[in-house]
Scaffold this motif. Structure first.
Motif, mmCIF file in Angstrom:
data_model
loop_
_atom_site.group_PDB
_atom_site.id
_atom_site.type_symbol
_atom_site.label_atom_id
_atom_site.label_comp_id
_atom_site.label_asym_id
_atom_site.label_seq_id
_atom_site.Cartn_x
_atom_site.Cartn_y
_atom_site.Cartn_z
ATOM 1 N N ARG A 163 0.875 -0.961 0.009
ATOM 2 C CA ARG A 163 0.071 -0.072 0.012
ATOM 3 C C ARG A 163 0.740 1.212 -0.107
ATOM 4 N N TRP A 164 0.293 2.181 -0.644
ATOM 5 C CA TRP A 164 0.878 3.617 -0.653
ATOM 6 C C TRP A 164 0.517 4.491 0.367
ATOM 7 N N LEU A 165 1.066 5.050 1.257
ATOM 8 C CA LEU A 165 0.545 5.743 2.109
ATOM 9 C C LEU A 165 1.430 7.249 2.110
ATOM 10 N N ARG A 166 0.335 8.171 2.461
ATOM 11 C CA ARG A 166 0.815 9.776 2.233
ATOM 12 C C ARG A 166 0.600 10.114 4.043
ATOM 13 N N VAL A 167 1.938 10.447 4.520
ATOM 14 C CA VAL A 167 1.617 10.979 6.040
ATOM 15 C C VAL A 167 2.235 12.146 6.326
ATOM 16 N N GLN A 168 1.500 13.073 7.120
ATOM 17 C CA GLN A 168 1.766 14.408 7.266
ATOM 18 C C GLN A 168 1.634 14.472 8.997
ATOM 19 N N GLY A 169 2.488 15.367 9.574
ATOM 20 C CA GLY A 169 2.351 15.592 10.940
ATOM 21 C C GLY A 169 3.428 16.407 11.487
ATOM 22 N N ARG A 170 3.555 16.710 12.765
ATOM 23 C CA ARG A 170 4.524 17.481 13.543
ATOM 24 C C ARG A 170 4.964 16.913 14.654
ATOM 25 N N VAL A 171 6.121 17.474 15.103
ATOM 26 C CA VAL A 171 6.614 16.833 16.367
ATOM 27 C C VAL A 171 6.593 17.846 17.536
ATOM 28 N N GLU A 172 6.484 17.701 18.679
ATOM 29 C CA GLU A 172 6.374 18.607 19.794
ATOM 30 C C GLU A 172 7.583 18.292 20.681
#
Ligand code: ADP
Length: 735
Positions: free
Chosen positions: A302-311
């Protein structure tokens, strides 16, 4: 509490009352004060227990009215939140007509009582409305509703006025300090109630807005098919919602980071590692926005698109990463569609390249064709013309491009009558979508001359629709000229052959006649010589006898020669008859051997006749077969020196019988192997004593062999010998 201040200069009888001045005394007003307090408490209780705002305010207004006594009436206005006007909110004892008039009253320094109070934020006591400048324009209204005095108190919150509380009296009157204080208290209570109500309203609105925005977010996440993940960095755990769990095929809601990392496609692992390191690095604090593949346990990728941020634990470069949050989306379908799109684009590019190449090849081919090629669109307009067509028609492609081809080159019949397009074959090909092959038509060249062309015309079709036509043509004149030339040559050849045949016949006839004419005197020479030799004309001396023998020899030779010439001539004229029968080979060979044995012996040659199987037979004319064999054996003996050998063998080969005469003689050079079968050809006439050959033997023998459906051939090596092979049809005879 607010500071007592003088009322602004309104040149009215109204006075600002120092509200904090009076304290209720122990006189009769103590009861009024108690009931005011009770009413006030009741209103507050109602507010706290969640009674509707209108009822709470009514309670306060009624309390104020009772407190004022003396038939006073009370009204409560609220400030319109959207415009500088007052809104009637609660009233006791005021008519509806009054209420209608005062609802929407402007908040303005020139307004009477409440409008002014709301503007300045302080109580205004009008003892006598008739003496108040602000009331002056409204005295009719005051009269109509029995208003002689009006006491207005502001309902104030922090920094702003929420409304007013007004008391109307039927006679001019001003409150004393205690009254003013009590009514001010009621107004402050109203402020509390309104504030509380507004707070509750705001809270409710805020909660509603929060709920709506949460719902919007939920719908957005849902619509975007986003999964949510949360990464506990120090604990190395990953918390996943249901959709995120699907994306990673995770075993639980809470999984170790290593489980997810293990799913990442090996080819994407290093890149993703770099991106995560950049996001966790407090000096860089890169946000995560990446795409990678994961491998599910069922083997699917599967192809995944991941977005996010680290605190991080703090702002500096030495802070620790604490928590990562973000969204994950399964974009497999999107990726596949993208790959498919790329594949299609590539396929289309390839197809275009091929089409371009095909067009190039077609153009290359048609450019160099001797055949003229034209193409038209569905209306018969010229779209292409190769150089050969330009040459044939005398027009250039530029001149005819876009013109109806028929109108340019086909508009007239050879007899000058007009030629309509629907009768033209090109028109028919376009309208009927059928090809027409190899028809001859007259085309009109640019100079007006007519040229007959052999034309083939075929429709260009796409999904059953006629897109145009392709025509190929070549000049029929050339073909016609060629045909005429061929016919002329053929005729000339016929004539030449007839002439040659006639000449040959004449020659043969001449030979036949000549031979015949020569034979008669030669026979006479022979006969008379014999008579002389027999001594009929007197005694013959030895010398005369020798001479006579020589004459006889020459006569016989000449006669033999003439006989052969005659035979050949007969063969040539086709007058020879063949009496074909079964001939046993062994019998034939024995008889021939008898004829040539003396000759072989005289030349001291070994003559070997190999015996043939008794049943071996051929289909032949016995006499002619004998003639051939005698000739072949005679030659073999003649051209083989003493001590040599001549051998005859025979064999059946399928339906043929081969008789071979082999000698060890002088042989025949390769370049003469065929010519010796022509009449009068001798390899070396000096070697062949003229008395012993005519050069006709082999020519006659081959003709005879072929006349009996057989053949005669030779193989030879000069200096070693020759083999002549006679082939004849085999005959089936009983042994
Ligand atoms: P001729 O009467 O001269 O024998 P033929 O037609 O029989 O005429 O032969 C033609 C020529 O072919 C001969 O003159 C000779 O040169 C050549 N020839 C025929 N048979 C033989 C042979 N067995 N060996 C060598 N030469 C031969």
């Amino acid at each position: 509490m607010f500071d007592p201040r003088p009322a602004p200069d309104t040149s009215s009888s109204a006075v600002a009352v120092p509200l904090g001045a009076g304290i209720p005394g122990l006189d009769g007003r103590a009861d009024r004060g108690t009931s005011r307090m009770a009413g006030q408490m009741a209103a507050l209780e109602m507010a706290v227990s969640g009674a509707p705002l209108g009822e709470v305010l009514d309670q306060l207004v009624r309390t104020a009215q009772q407190f004022a006594g003396d038939g006073a009436r009370a009204t409560l206005f609220r400030v319109d939140p959207h415009a500088p006007v007052l809104r009637f909110t609660a009233g006791a004892g005021m008519s509806e007509a009054y209420t209608r008039v005062v609802d929407g009253f402007p908040i303005h320094p020139s307004s009477p009582s409440c409008g002014l109070v709301a503007f300045i934020g302080e109580a205004v006591i009008v003892r006598d409305v008739t003496a108040d400048a602000n009331w002056a324009p409204h005295l009719d209204l005051a009269r109509e509703h029995g208003i002689a005095a009006c006491w207005s108190f502001p309902i104030r919150s922090v920094g702003r006025v929420l409304g007013t509380l007004a008391l109307y009296h039927r006679a001019p009157r001003a409150p004393d300090a205690a009254e003013a204080e009590s009514l001010g208290m009621l107004a402050r209570t109203a402020a509390l109630v309104l504030e509380r109500h507004q707070d509750a309203e705001e809270r409710r609105r805020a909660q509603e807005a929060l709920r709506a925005s949460e719902e919007r977010l939920r719908l957005t996440i849902e619509a975007a098919e986003l999964g949510i993940w949360e990464h506990d960095v120090p604990g190395g755990r990953l918390h996943l919602d249901a959709r995120a769990r699907d994306c990673y095929a995770a075993s639980a809601e809470d999984v170790g980071m290593d489980e997810v990392v293990a799913r990442v496609h090996p080819d994407d692992r290093a890149r993703l590692g770099g991106e995560m390191a950049a996001a966790m690095d407090p000096a860089r604090r890169a946000s995560v926005a990446t795409e990678y593949r994961v491998e599910h346990p069922d083997g699917e990728t599967r192809w995944l698109r991941v977005q996010g941020r680290v605190e991080f634990s703090g702002p500096g470069a030495d802070a620790r990463p604490l928590r990562g949050v973000g969204a994950v989306q399964d974009i497999t379908a999107h990726k596949r569609a993208q790959e498919e799109r790329e594949r299609l684009i590539e396929a289309e590019r390839h197809a275009w390249a091929q089409a371009a190449r095909a067009a190039e090849v077609t153009s290359l081919v048609t450019t160099h064709l001797a055949e003229g090629v034209c193409m038209t669109d569905a209306e018969g307009r010229l779209t292409y013309m190769n150089p050969a067509a330009e040459r044939i028609l005398g027009w250039t492609q530029e001149e005819l491009h876009g013109r109806i081809l028929h109108d340019a080159v086909h508009y007239q019949r050879p007899d000058g009558r007009p030629f309509p397009m629907h009768e033209c074959r090109l028109g028919q090909v376009l309208s009927e979508a059928r090809p027409v092959m190899d028809f001859v038509d007259h085309w009109i060249r640019k100079d007006g001359s007519l040229v007959p062309l052999v034309t083939t015309c075929a429709p260009l079709l796409a999904e059953g629709r006629v897109l145009g036509a392709v025509l190929s043509m070549h000049d029929d004149t050339a073909r016609r000229t060629g045909e005429a030339e061929r016919e002329r040559l053929l005729e000339a050849e016929h004539a030449a052959r007839a002439e040659a045949e006639a000449a040959n016949r004449a020659k043969t006839e001449f030979l036949a006649v000549m031979s015949h004419e020569l034979r008669t005197p030669l026979n006479a020479i022979g006969g008379y010589t014999e008579l002389l030799e027999m001594g009929i004309h007197g005694v013959v001396t030895d010398a005369q006898r020798t001479a006579l023998e020589r004459i006889q020899l020459s006569q016989r030779h000449l006669l033999g020669l003439i006989n052969e010439v005659l035979n050949y001539a007969k063969l040539e004229t086709g007058t020879v008859r063949y009496d074909v029968d079964n001939v046993r080979v062994q019998e034939m060979l024995s008889s021939v051997a008898g004829l040539v044995e003396p000759q072989a012996r005289a030349r001291r040659l070994a003559l070997v006749i190999r015996p043939a199987p008794p049943e071996l037979a051929v289909r032949a004319d016995g006499e002619k077969l004998r003639q051939i064999l005698v000739n072949l054996l005679g030659n073999a003996i003649k051209f083989t020196d003493g001590g040599g050998r001549v051998e005859v063998t025979c064999a059946r080969n399928g339906d043929r019988v081969q008789l071979a005469v082999r000698d060890t003689g002088i042989g025949i050079p390769a370049d003469k192997l065929e010519t010796i079968f022509e009449p009068f050809v001798q390899v070396r006439s000096d070697l062949t004593r003229t008395a012993e050959g005519t050069g006709l033997g082999l020519a006659i023998s081959r003709d005879l062999a072929r006349g009996m459906d057989g053949d005669l051939s030779v193989e030879s090596t000069p200096g070693q010998g020759s083999t002549f092979t006679l082939t004849l049809p085999a005959a089936d005879v009983a042994g």
